[in-house]
Structures are given as C-alpha cells and as structure tokens.
Design an enzyme around this catalytic site. Sequence first.
Site, PDB file in Angstrom:
ATOM      1  N   THR A 145       0.826  -1.202   0.000  1.00 47.94           N
ATOM      2  CA  THR A 145       0.000   0.000   0.000  1.00 47.94           C
ATOM      3  C   THR A 145       0.862   1.254   0.000  1.00 47.94           C
ATOM      4  O   THR A 145       0.441   2.299  -0.492  1.00 47.94           O
ATOM      5  CB  THR A 145      -0.944  -0.006   1.209  1.00 47.94           C
ATOM      6  OG1 THR A 145      -1.691  -1.234   1.211  1.00 47.94           O
ATOM      7  CG2 THR A 145      -1.904   1.157   1.179  1.00 47.94           C
ATOM      8  N   TYR A 183       6.333 -11.576   5.315  1.00 50.35           N
ATOM      9  CA  TYR A 183       5.143 -11.167   4.567  1.00 50.35           C
ATOM     10  C   TYR A 183       4.851 -12.233   3.522  1.00 50.35           C
ATOM     11  O   TYR A 183       5.555 -12.349   2.522  1.00 50.35           O
ATOM     12  CB  TYR A 183       5.412  -9.809   3.924  1.00 50.35           C
ATOM     13  CG  TYR A 183       4.251  -9.138   3.234  1.00 50.35           C
ATOM     14  CD1 TYR A 183       2.961  -9.656   3.255  1.00 50.35           C
ATOM     15  CD2 TYR A 183       4.459  -7.946   2.540  1.00 50.35           C
ATOM     16  CE1 TYR A 183       1.912  -9.024   2.622  1.00 50.35           C
ATOM     17  CE2 TYR A 183       3.420  -7.301   1.892  1.00 50.35           C
ATOM     18  CZ  TYR A 183       2.151  -7.838   1.940  1.00 50.35           C
ATOM     19  OH  TYR A 183       1.113  -7.197   1.292  1.00 50.35           O
ATOM     20  N   LYS A 192       2.882 -11.471   8.463  1.00 47.27           N
ATOM     21  CA  LYS A 192       1.739 -10.805   7.852  1.00 47.27           C
ATOM     22  C   LYS A 192       1.157 -11.808   6.875  1.00 47.27           C
ATOM     23  O   LYS A 192       1.773 -12.148   5.858  1.00 47.27           O
ATOM     24  CB  LYS A 192       2.126  -9.512   7.139  1.00 47.27           C
ATOM     25  CG  LYS A 192       0.923  -8.825   6.489  1.00 47.27           C
ATOM     26  CD  LYS A 192       1.291  -7.556   5.749  1.00 47.27           C
ATOM     27  CE  LYS A 192       0.047  -6.962   5.094  1.00 47.27           C
ATOM     28  NZ  LYS A 192       0.359  -5.744   4.297  1.00 47.27           N
TER      29      LYS A 192
END
Length: 308
Positions: A57, A145, A173
Amino acid sequence: MTSPSSLSAPSAPFGRALCAMVTPFTDEGLLDLDGARSLAARLVAEGCDGLVLSGTTGESPTTSDDEKAALVRAVAEAVGDRASVVAGVGSFDTRHTVELARQAEQAGADGLLVVTPYYSKPPQDAVEAHFLEVADASGLPLALYDIPERTGTRIEPETMLRLAEHPRIVAVKDCAYDMMGTQKVMARTDLAYYSGCDEFTLALYAAGGVGYISTVANAVPRQLSSIVAAFDAGDTAGARQSQLQAMELIELMMGSGLPGAVTSKALLGALGLPAGPVRAPLRPAGREATDGLLAAYEGLRQAQLASA
C-alpha cells in the site's frame, strides 16, 4: 522447532491494530514528509498502535532507498513511543534487502516487514536462506510477509516452522488465504500472526492471531480497531458487527479490481486527508470509483452512529 507454551495467542510484538500506511506524495509526485507526519499522527490518534511503511500500500516499488529512510525518520518522529514503526524492506534481491534492513534500523524503525522474494520464484530452501540472511543483518525483529498471489512464491508451512526458530523472526503478515496452513504454524510456534487481508481480521484473530495490518485502516482506523477491542472485551457479537459493518468498504477498497494504494489514496484525497497521487505504473481511481468509496464510507459512518 519452537513449541508454544500454551494455545493462547502469543504476544503482539508490533501492536495489534496496525495500518499499512499509504506514502503521501505532493501534487508534483514528490515525497510529502509533512503529509506523512500528519497522516501518521491521525492514525495513531484514531486507534492504531503500529504503522507499516513502504509496504504494498505504501508503493514501495516506486520509492527510492533515500525516500524510504526519510519516511521512517519522519513517521518515527511524529508518533514517538505511541506506536511502533515497521519498515517494509523486502525486495527480489537479498543483498538489497539486507541494505534496506540496516538502513531502516539506522533511521529509527522498530521492526521490519520482509516480503518473499518475487519474480524469480526461488525454491523453499532459497526462500529460507533469504529470510535468515536478512534476520541476521540487523538487530530488529522481523515480520515475514506471505503473499503468494503477488510474489508467485508461498512461504510453505514447513518453511515457516523452521524460520520460527530464529530469535528475530517473530511475526507473519498473512495474505496466503490458507487457514489450514496458518493454523498449523500457529499451533506449533510462537509466531505472531497478523491478518493482512481485511476480510479475515476477525476470523484470524478469533483463531489465535494477534491483530491485523490493514490497508482499509487508512480511512477508518477506529472501525478496524473496534473489532479486536470488542473481541478482547468478550463482546463477540460486537466484534462481528464491526467486521460486517466494514465489509462494503473493504470490498470496494480491496476487491474491486483496483490496488489498495489506489483506492486508499482516492478516498483519503476525497476526505481532504494527506495522500496525493499514486506513482506510475499505478493510475488514479476514476470519478465513479471514488464516488462509490465515499458513499460506502458515509454509509459506514452512519451505521456507526446508529449503533453507538
């Protein structure tokens, strides 16, 4: 292999309510550090206890190493000890990732988010070696991640189990969309699992996760934090209500075919909050998409008022 001391959720090393923060740019496309400070302070005031910078993001593929370091310094200065600052340092190049990890530590980050190397599709032994080398490169704790839809490579559960033995690899994550594999690792390690998919915030938290790293929190940080707060208070019905109330906005921001950076910046800009344009190859949301986001945001706000 690490064995959790109990089946209760492990500690949350970076907080529970984390926002995957956008990287604000000026109208000219330059890094907007004042905007980043302002947005970070708002997110913390509105319920976030951790901020993740330079992730998906945060448009990390389009920011320079110097910009990434400057962003960490600015946000760490703005939030102080009120929230953790986790720096995204992952890349498809182990050497570069190590350099970014050391740079983030020097800039004042509290932790690192390291994505699976992408494009080259390394086998699992190479994935494991990559993460171990990065973990050894600094003194900061790491969150792995796992987002195979974007990277092309999964961090397989067996690889996770081995990586959990490293003392600085403390969290994940989770964007793997594999609850079976996720729960297998949670049951056998002390890795702190954060939902990276907003639609799974409550589900993963209820199964033993420690929180979330949310794109949608850029716009509605209080709504997302209310999910885990209600669950912690034993109000499972309230947690369910908060999750489901947010689903229209979650779907528009994360499931409409536009990247989360695009939808987040469109909505933040429409609300008069720091965001600015996206960098190419991303393109801004059109008027129709932005109007839909605003309508869903206002609908959620009205629902919050009605249930208050």
